[in-house]
Scaffold this motif. Structure first.
Motif, PDB file in Angstrom:
ATOM      1  N   GLY A 282      16.071  41.946  55.649  1.00 32.45           N
ATOM      2  CA  GLY A 282      16.575  40.843  56.439  1.00 32.45           C
ATOM      3  C   GLY A 282      16.534  41.072  57.935  1.00 32.45           C
ATOM      4  O   GLY A 282      17.007  40.228  58.708  1.00 32.45           O
TER       5      GLY A 282
ATOM      6  N   LEU B 246      14.198  40.798  60.123  1.00 34.97           N
ATOM      7  CA  LEU B 246      13.337  39.973  60.959  1.00 34.97           C
ATOM      8  C   LEU B 246      13.943  38.611  61.304  1.00 34.97           C
ATOM      9  O   LEU B 246      13.779  38.119  62.432  1.00 34.97           O
ATOM     10  CB  LEU B 246      11.975  39.792  60.275  1.00 34.97           C
ATOM     11  CG  LEU B 246      10.875  39.117  61.091  1.00 34.97           C
ATOM     12  CD1 LEU B 246       9.531  39.772  60.813  1.00 34.97           C
ATOM     13  CD2 LEU B 246      10.786  37.628  60.783  1.00 34.97           C
ATOM     14  N   ARG B 247      14.641  37.987  60.360  1.00 33.66           N
ATOM     15  CA  ARG B 247      15.115  36.607  60.575  1.00 33.66           C
ATOM     16  C   ARG B 247      15.929  36.433  61.856  1.00 33.66           C
ATOM     17  O   ARG B 247      15.708  35.475  62.601  1.00 33.66           O
ATOM     18  CB  ARG B 247      15.888  36.115  59.349  1.00 33.66           C
ATOM     19  CG  ARG B 247      16.315  34.656  59.436  1.00 33.66           C
ATOM     20  CD  ARG B 247      16.965  34.182  58.153  1.00 33.66           C
ATOM     21  NE  ARG B 247      16.001  34.039  57.087  1.00 33.66           N
ATOM     22  CZ  ARG B 247      15.264  32.947  56.894  1.00 33.66           C
ATOM     23  NH1 ARG B 247      15.379  31.912  57.716  1.00 33.66           N
ATOM     24  NH2 ARG B 247      14.408  32.882  55.898  1.00 33.66           N
ATOM     25  N   PRO B 248      16.850  37.322  62.184  1.00 39.06           N
ATOM     26  CA  PRO B 248      17.617  37.115  63.422  1.00 39.06           C
ATOM     27  C   PRO B 248      16.785  37.281  64.695  1.00 39.06           C
ATOM     28  O   PRO B 248      17.240  36.888  65.781  1.00 39.06           O
ATOM     29  CB  PRO B 248      18.696  38.210  63.348  1.00 39.06           C
ATOM     30  CG  PRO B 248      18.747  38.630  61.930  1.00 39.06           C
ATOM     31  CD  PRO B 248      17.378  38.457  61.398  1.00 39.06           C
TER      32      PRO B 248
ATOM     33  N   THR C  22      14.991  29.774  64.455  1.00 38.44           N
ATOM     34  CA  THR C  22      15.181  29.227  63.106  1.00 38.44           C
ATOM     35  C   THR C  22      14.180  28.141  62.754  1.00 38.44           C
ATOM     36  O   THR C  22      14.095  27.713  61.607  1.00 38.44           O
ATOM     37  CB  THR C  22      16.611  28.670  62.956  1.00 38.44           C
ATOM     38  OG1 THR C  22      16.841  27.688  63.982  1.00 38.44           O
ATOM     39  CG2 THR C  22      17.641  29.786  63.086  1.00 38.44           C
ATOM     40  N   SER C  23      13.427  27.649  63.745  1.00 35.63           N
ATOM     41  CA  SER C  23      12.394  26.645  63.467  1.00 35.63           C
ATOM     42  C   SER C  23      11.249  26.815  64.462  1.00 35.63           C
ATOM     43  O   SER C  23      11.386  27.491  65.484  1.00 35.63           O
ATOM     44  CB  SER C  23      12.966  25.225  63.556  1.00 35.63           C
ATOM     45  OG  SER C  23      13.564  25.016  64.821  1.00 35.63           O
TER      46      SER C  23
END
Length: 480
Positions: A36, A38-40, A44-45
């Motif tokens: 997890g 990478l996501r932060p 977010t788009s």
């Protein structure tokens, strides 16, 4: 991005890639990130307005590289090699630029015809029997699949169709369901998990044949299982023989099991995903003896032959057996030359419809290395594996667990599985080198595979010294 900027950015990207590969030895082989991570680090788009190329390239280094396992590091000794070479990278650029989807000859004639010729070139390098080559009038031929797993599945499905049609022709009242529930496929207990997966997808029983003391499938064990299954009314129809198993690079005995498959009218598929590349060297060609008994044969140039992923080479003796199982011809895919007998439409040879111009990679690599250059590359890796084996044998704390034939050494500390699990944990936690384990019978074993194009004897020696030091620390900690 217009063509002018593409020229400029393309040169920058080539420099970035060259710098990455030239400096890969200095990068930590295995990342420090947690699931997890990478996501932060990214929005977010997608952005409403375009980002700059500079920002994207900077983010590659900041966001992507920290989470990369560097398979081409000279300290990467896990799994098996994945191929990498500058000619193949350049060919991939051209493949992307041409951008054809070569499902049929008409969709791009060069895409189809170069593949047919390259598979014949490669087949001749391996000294495959003439029956596997397309040539001008041959009944066989080769196709580039995405992976050895796909090749195994395609062979199983083709074999399934062939046996169902044969039995229904002999007994027209037999339903496909009645046949299917009795079909049995076989492999060694050392075969790759993709063989079991092919059986699941194909909806047939798969039985494993116990391997011998050298982890090879032999005739006696196969014959025993076949006789028992036939006595129970089952229908043996397919066998996968592995040349160069994933765990320890063992070789099923083709010269023994091949004739049995022919006598029993079973389709014999050979999976040589890793080891197959070595067969271009005369001193290793004997490992393929018995291929003449096979119906299909596959190996991965994208593992050990400097052709980037994906490029899995599959040959069949009778292409009609493969094509006949999957051929569908909607009007929008038909063309005026498809029944000429001079060409093939590769959509009938594979699971997907679309396919890239993958033979360009083979053409570039074969021409820019030559057979002698490819042989030298294989031989260097085998020499390095033998050097590592010698180092292991000099330390009485360790044992070699399987015969070292090519570029893989299976070894372990003498002692419990827990001791070896702890050693591997220390090795991979240190992140100086990267290994993966296997189980050989009831033993937990460490695998040391020569993988990188950049690996030299100094890397092997340094890695062994690192393993020895970690071993000393582990044994001392246990005593304390």
């Amino acid at each position: 991005m217009n063509s002018g900027e593409f020229r400029r950015r393309g040169k920058e990207m080539v420099d970035f890639v060259a710098d990455y590969l030239e400096g890969i030895e200095g990068r930590q082989v295995y990342p420090d990130v947690e699931p997890g991570y990478l996501r932060p680090l990214i929005p977010t788009s997608a952005p409403e307005e375009p980002d700059t190329f500079e920002d994207i390239l900077n983010d590659v280094e900041k966001i992507i590289m920290p989470g990369v396992t560097h398979w081409h590091s000279p300290y990467f000794f896990a799994y098996f090699p994945t191929a990498n070479s500058y000619p193949a990278l350049l060919a991939d650029i051209l493949c992307g630029a041409i951008g054809c989807i070569g499902f049929s000859w008409a969709a791009s004639p060069a895409c189809t015809e170069l593949e047919t010729v390259m598979m014949d070139w490669l087949g001749k390098m391996l000294k495959l029997p003439e029956a596997f080559l397309a040539g001008q009038v041959g009944e066989g031929g080769g196709v580039i699949q995405g992976s050895a797993s796909e090749a195994t599945l395609m062979a199983l499905l083709a074999a399934r169709t062939k046996v169902v049609r044969r039995l229904q022709a002999a007994s027209p009242g037999l339903t496909q369901g009645a046949i299917m529930e009795k079909l049995v496929a076989y492999s060694s207990d050392q075969a790759h998990s993709s063989v079991e997966r092919a059986g699941l997808i194909g909806g047939v029983k798969l039985k494993v044949i116990p391997s011998d003391g050298k982890f090879a499938m032999r005739a006696s064990a196969l014959q025993e299982v076949l006789e028992r299954d036939k006595a129970e009314g089952l229908i043996p129809f397919f066998l996968v023989a592995t040349l160069g198993t994933t765990s320890c690079c063992s070789f099923d005995n083709l010269l023994e099991v091949g004739p049995i498959c022919n006598e029993e009218n079973m389709w014999l598929h050979i999976d040589a995903a890793y080891a197959g590349s070595s067969f271009i060297c005369p001193e290793f060609r004997h490992l393929l003896n018995g291929v003449e008994f096979a119906d299909s044969f596959n190996f991965n140039p994208h593992k050990w032959l400097l052709v980037n992923f994906d490029c899995s080479a599959m040959w069949v003796k009778k292409r009609t057996d493969l094509i006949g199982a999957f051929k569908l011809d909607p009007l929008y895919l038909k063309h005026s030359h498809q029944d000429s007998g001079l060409i093939t439409d590769y959509r009938h040879w594979q699971l997907p419809l679309g396919r890239r111009f993958r033979s360009l990679k083979m053409w570039f690599v074969f021409r820019m290395y030559g057979v002698k250059g490819l042989q030298a590359y294989i031989r260097k890796h085998v020499r390095l594996a033998r050097e590592f084996e010698c180092l292991v044998r000099q330390d009485p704390r360790f044992e070699i667990c399987a015969e070292v034939t090519l570029g893989l050494v299976c070894f372990r500390l003498k002692g419990s599985n827990k001791l070896n699990e702890d050693l591997l944990e220390r090795i991979n936690s240190a992140k100086k080198i990267h290994l993966v384990p296997c189980h050989l019978r009831d033993k937990f074993v460490l695998r040391f595979a020569i993988c990188s194009r950049f690996v030299e004897l100094t890397h092997v020696q340094q890695s062994w010294e690192h393993i020895r030091q970690l071993t000393t620390d582990l044994l001392r900690a246990q005593r304390d």
